[in-house]
Structure formats: structure tokens, C-alpha cells
Scaffold this motif. Structure first.
Motif, PDB file in Angstrom:
ATOM      1  N   ASP A  22       0.830  -1.206   0.000  1.00 28.32           N
ATOM      2  CA  ASP A  22       0.000   0.000   0.000  1.00 28.32           C
ATOM      3  C   ASP A  22       0.866   1.258   0.000  1.00 28.32           C
ATOM      4  O   ASP A  22       0.576   2.227  -0.708  1.00 28.32           O
ATOM      5  CB  ASP A  22      -0.927   0.044   1.220  1.00 28.32           C
ATOM      6  N   LEU A  23       1.918   1.232   0.809  1.00 35.00           N
ATOM      7  CA  LEU A  23       2.822   2.399   0.860  1.00 35.00           C
ATOM      8  C   LEU A  23       3.492   2.617  -0.491  1.00 35.00           C
ATOM      9  O   LEU A  23       3.645   3.756  -0.934  1.00 35.00           O
ATOM     10  CB  LEU A  23       3.878   2.206   1.947  1.00 35.00           C
ATOM     11  N   ALA A  24       3.896   1.542  -1.133  1.00 33.04           N
ATOM     12  CA  ALA A  24       4.551   1.659  -2.447  1.00 33.04           C
ATOM     13  C   ALA A  24       3.627   2.331  -3.455  1.00 33.04           C
ATOM     14  O   ALA A  24       4.040   3.238  -4.189  1.00 33.04           O
ATOM     15  CB  ALA A  24       4.997   0.287  -2.936  1.00 33.04           C
ATOM     16  N   VAL A  25       2.368   1.899  -3.475  1.00 30.47           N
ATOM     17  CA  VAL A  25       1.404   2.488  -4.406  1.00 30.47           C
ATOM     18  C   VAL A  25       1.184   3.961  -4.072  1.00 30.47           C
ATOM     19  O   VAL A  25       1.214   4.829  -4.947  1.00 30.47           O
ATOM     20  CB  VAL A  25       0.068   1.708  -4.368  1.00 30.47           C
ATOM     21  N   THR A  26       0.969   4.260  -2.800  1.00 27.27           N
ATOM     22  CA  THR A  26       0.703   5.632  -2.378  1.00 27.27           C
ATOM     23  C   THR A  26       1.859   6.562  -2.719  1.00 27.27           C
ATOM     24  O   THR A  26       1.650   7.688  -3.171  1.00 27.27           O
ATOM     25  CB  THR A  26       0.430   5.687  -0.857  1.00 27.27           C
ATOM     26  N   GLU A  27       3.083   6.099  -2.519  1.00 25.72           N
ATOM     27  CA  GLU A  27       4.257   6.953  -2.744  1.00 25.72           C
ATOM     28  C   GLU A  27       4.802   6.854  -4.165  1.00 25.72           C
ATOM     29  O   GLU A  27       5.759   7.529  -4.519  1.00 25.72           O
ATOM     30  CB  GLU A  27       5.357   6.629  -1.721  1.00 25.72           C
ATOM     31  N   GLY A  28       4.213   5.989  -4.983  1.00 24.49           N
ATOM     32  CA  GLY A  28       4.602   5.909  -6.390  1.00 24.49           C
ATOM     33  C   GLY A  28       5.955   5.271  -6.634  1.00 24.49           C
ATOM     34  O   GLY A  28       6.686   5.687  -7.538  1.00 24.49           O
ATOM     35  N   VAL A  29       6.286   4.262  -5.827  1.00 24.19           N
ATOM     36  CA  VAL A  29       7.544   3.535  -6.012  1.00 24.19           C
ATOM     37  C   VAL A  29       7.241   2.046  -6.116  1.00 24.19           C
ATOM     38  O   VAL A  29       6.127   1.606  -5.830  1.00 24.19           O
ATOM     39  CB  VAL A  29       8.542   3.802  -4.859  1.00 24.19           C
ATOM     40  N   THR A  30       8.227   1.268  -6.504  1.00 26.00           N
ATOM     41  CA  THR A  30       8.032  -0.176  -6.594  1.00 26.00           C
ATOM     42  C   THR A  30       8.015  -0.784  -5.193  1.00 26.00           C
ATOM     43  O   THR A  30       8.537  -0.192  -4.241  1.00 26.00           O
ATOM     44  CB  THR A  30       9.155  -0.839  -7.401  1.00 26.00           C
ATOM     45  N   GLN A  31       7.438  -1.972  -5.106  1.00 23.89           N
ATOM     46  CA  GLN A  31       7.423  -2.647  -3.807  1.00 23.89           C
ATOM     47  C   GLN A  31       8.840  -2.950  -3.312  1.00 23.89           C
ATOM     48  O   GLN A  31       9.127  -2.733  -2.132  1.00 23.89           O
ATOM     49  CB  GLN A  31       6.590  -3.921  -3.877  1.00 23.89           C
ATOM     50  N   PRO A  32       9.765  -3.429  -4.168  1.00 29.03           N
ATOM     51  CA  PRO A  32      11.129  -3.652  -3.678  1.00 29.03           C
ATOM     52  C   PRO A  32      11.792  -2.366  -3.159  1.00 29.03           C
ATOM     53  O   PRO A  32      12.489  -2.396  -2.143  1.00 29.03           O
ATOM     54  CB  PRO A  32      11.866  -4.206  -4.900  1.00 29.03           C
ATOM     55  N   ALA A  33      11.545  -1.252  -3.850  1.00 31.21           N
ATOM     56  CA  ALA A  33      12.119   0.018  -3.394  1.00 31.21           C
ATOM     57  C   ALA A  33      11.540   0.405  -2.029  1.00 31.21           C
ATOM     58  O   ALA A  33      12.271   0.879  -1.141  1.00 31.21           O
ATOM     59  CB  ALA A  33      11.869   1.123  -4.414  1.00 31.21           C
ATOM     60  N   MET A  34      10.237   0.207  -1.848  1.00 38.17           N
ATOM     61  CA  MET A  34       9.616   0.533  -0.561  1.00 38.17           C
ATOM     62  C   MET A  34      10.123  -0.396   0.532  1.00 38.17           C
ATOM     63  O   MET A  34      10.339   0.030   1.669  1.00 38.17           O
ATOM     64  CB  MET A  34       8.086   0.468  -0.666  1.00 38.17           C
ATOM     65  N   SER A 112      -6.823  15.608  -1.661  1.00 39.29           N
ATOM     66  CA  SER A 112      -6.916  14.504  -0.709  1.00 39.29           C
ATOM     67  C   SER A 112      -7.916  13.453  -1.193  1.00 39.29           C
ATOM     68  O   SER A 112      -7.647  12.248  -1.146  1.00 39.29           O
ATOM     69  CB  SER A 112      -7.321  15.041   0.660  1.00 39.29           C
ATOM     70  N   HIS A 113      -9.059  13.906  -1.684  1.00 41.09           N
ATOM     71  CA  HIS A 113     -10.060  12.969  -2.201  1.00 41.09           C
ATOM     72  C   HIS A 113      -9.538  12.239  -3.437  1.00 41.09           C
ATOM     73  O   HIS A 113      -9.768  11.032  -3.595  1.00 41.09           O
ATOM     74  CB  HIS A 113     -11.369  13.697  -2.537  1.00 41.09           C
ATOM     75  N   ALA A 114      -8.834  12.951  -4.299  1.00 45.79           N
ATOM     76  CA  ALA A 114      -8.276  12.322  -5.498  1.00 45.79           C
ATOM     77  C   ALA A 114      -7.254  11.258  -5.112  1.00 45.79           C
ATOM     78  O   ALA A 114      -7.211  10.174  -5.713  1.00 45.79           O
ATOM     79  CB  ALA A 114      -7.644  13.374  -6.403  1.00 45.79           C
ATOM     80  N   ARG A 115      -6.435  11.539  -4.117  1.00 44.26           N
ATOM     81  CA  ARG A 115      -5.441  10.563  -3.659  1.00 44.26           C
ATOM     82  C   ARG A 115      -6.127   9.339  -3.071  1.00 44.26           C
ATOM     83  O   ARG A 115      -5.702   8.215  -3.322  1.00 44.26           O
ATOM     84  CB  ARG A 115      -4.495  11.197  -2.640  1.00 44.26           C
ATOM     85  N   GLU A 116      -7.170   9.557  -2.287  1.00 46.42           N
ATOM     86  CA  GLU A 116      -7.904   8.425  -1.705  1.00 46.42           C
ATOM     87  C   GLU A 116      -8.505   7.556  -2.809  1.00 46.42           C
ATOM     88  O   GLU A 116      -8.473   6.332  -2.709  1.00 46.42           O
ATOM     89  CB  GLU A 116      -9.011   8.929  -0.780  1.00 46.42           C
ATOM     90  N   GLU A 117      -9.037   8.183  -3.849  1.00 48.68           N
ATOM     91  CA  GLU A 117      -9.626   7.437  -4.961  1.00 48.68           C
ATOM     92  C   GLU A 117      -8.563   6.628  -5.703  1.00 48.68           C
ATOM     93  O   GLU A 117      -8.810   5.498  -6.099  1.00 48.68           O
ATOM     94  CB  GLU A 117     -10.336   8.378  -5.925  1.00 48.68           C
ATOM     95  N   SER A 118      -7.392   7.213  -5.873  1.00 46.99           N
ATOM     96  CA  SER A 118      -6.338   6.502  -6.603  1.00 46.99           C
ATOM     97  C   SER A 118      -5.745   5.363  -5.773  1.00 46.99           C
ATOM     98  O   SER A 118      -5.205   4.407  -6.326  1.00 46.99           O
ATOM     99  CB  SER A 118      -5.232   7.459  -7.037  1.00 46.99           C
ATOM    100  N   ASP A 119      -5.881   5.443  -4.442  1.00 50.24           N
ATOM    101  CA  ASP A 119      -5.388   4.370  -3.562  1.00 50.24           C
ATOM    102  C   ASP A 119      -6.299   3.140  -3.612  1.00 50.24           C
ATOM    103  O   ASP A 119      -5.885   2.065  -3.244  1.00 50.24           O
ATOM    104  CB  ASP A 119      -5.289   4.842  -2.117  1.00 50.24           C
ATOM    105  N   ARG A 120      -7.520   3.343  -4.077  1.00 48.29           N
ATOM    106  CA  ARG A 120      -8.477   2.214  -4.084  1.00 48.29           C
ATOM    107  C   ARG A 120      -8.301   1.323  -5.250  1.00 48.29           C
ATOM    108  O   ARG A 120      -7.812   1.314  -6.191  1.00 48.29           O
ATOM    109  CB  ARG A 120      -9.910   2.757  -4.079  1.00 48.29           C
TER     110      ARG A 120
END
Length: 120
Positions: A22-34, A112-120
Motif C-alpha cells: 500500500d505504501l509503495a502504491v501511495t508513494e509511487g515507487v516499486t514494492q522492492p524500493a519501498m 486529498s479525495h483524489a489521492r484516496e480514490e487513486s489508492d483504491r
């Protein structure tokens, strides 16, 4: 500290414990990088990993008190920097800035709402 590290700490402060994916997606990095980033922040004492009480297979990344303190200190430094800059403005500029606050708050809300929508 990198911008991604600081942003990750701020996300954890705002949203609470999160999975690495979830953090990787939110911060726009790969899972290995996170994963590497979390390991470094864990070694620095800013985050810790804990089991998810609702699913024992899941590990959550959580802020430590040191991590929360870092976020608070960084936010206060930003507030102080803006306060110093605002002190440099003329009275008319301060009034214009104050008049723009409702629109700026609305922009932050929309973001904030746009970020929440993109996290889903």
C-alpha cells in the motif's frame, strides 16, 4: 532524508499502519524500493513492523514515537518557514492571501479525495 522517506512517514502519520504494498502504491515507487526504504527507516528507529491483528499473514509498517516526532518537527519547521515569509508581505498581500484561503483549502480537500480514490 529523502523526499520519499519523509512522504512515507507523513502518510503513516496521517493514515496509520499500512502494508508495504500500500505504501509503495501511495508513494509511487516499486514494492522492492519501498521494502528497502522501510528497512532503512526501521534501522533508524523511525518505523517498526508489526503483525496485523486481523490477518496474521500480514505485516504492517507503523510509526515509532521517534518517527512521529520527526513528522511533527518537520511540519513545525514548514509552518515556521511560511510564517517568516508571510511576515515579509505587505498588508495588502496578507489580505489577498487570507482571501484566497478558502480556495486553497478546497484545493487541498480535492487533492486529498483524489489521492484516496487513486489508492483504491
Amino acid at each position: 532524508m529523502s523526499l520519499t522517506s519523509a512522504a512515507t512517514l507523513a502518510t503513516l502519520d496521517k493514515t496509520g499502519p499500512r502494508r508495504i504494498t500500500d505504501l509503495a502504491v501511495t508513494e509511487g515507487v516499486t514494492q522492492p524500493a519501498m521494502t528497502v526504504l522501510v528497512r532503512v527507516m526501521e534501522e533508524s528507529g523511525l518505523v517498526e513492523r508489526k503483525g496485523d491483528p486481523s490477518d496474521k499473514r500480514v505485516t504492517l509498517v507503523c510509526l515509532t514515537e521517534a518517527g512521529a516526532s520527526y513528522v511533527r518537527t518537520r511540519r513545525q519547521a514548514g509552518v515556521d518557514a511560511y510564517a517568516r515569509l508571510i511576515d515579509e508581505l505587505t498588508g495588502d498581500e496578507v489580505e489577498a492571501l487570507a482571501a484566497a484561503l478558502p480556495a486553497l483549502l478546497r484545493l487541498a480537500e480535492l487533492e486529498s479525495h483524489a489521492r484516496e480514490e487513486s489508492d483504491r
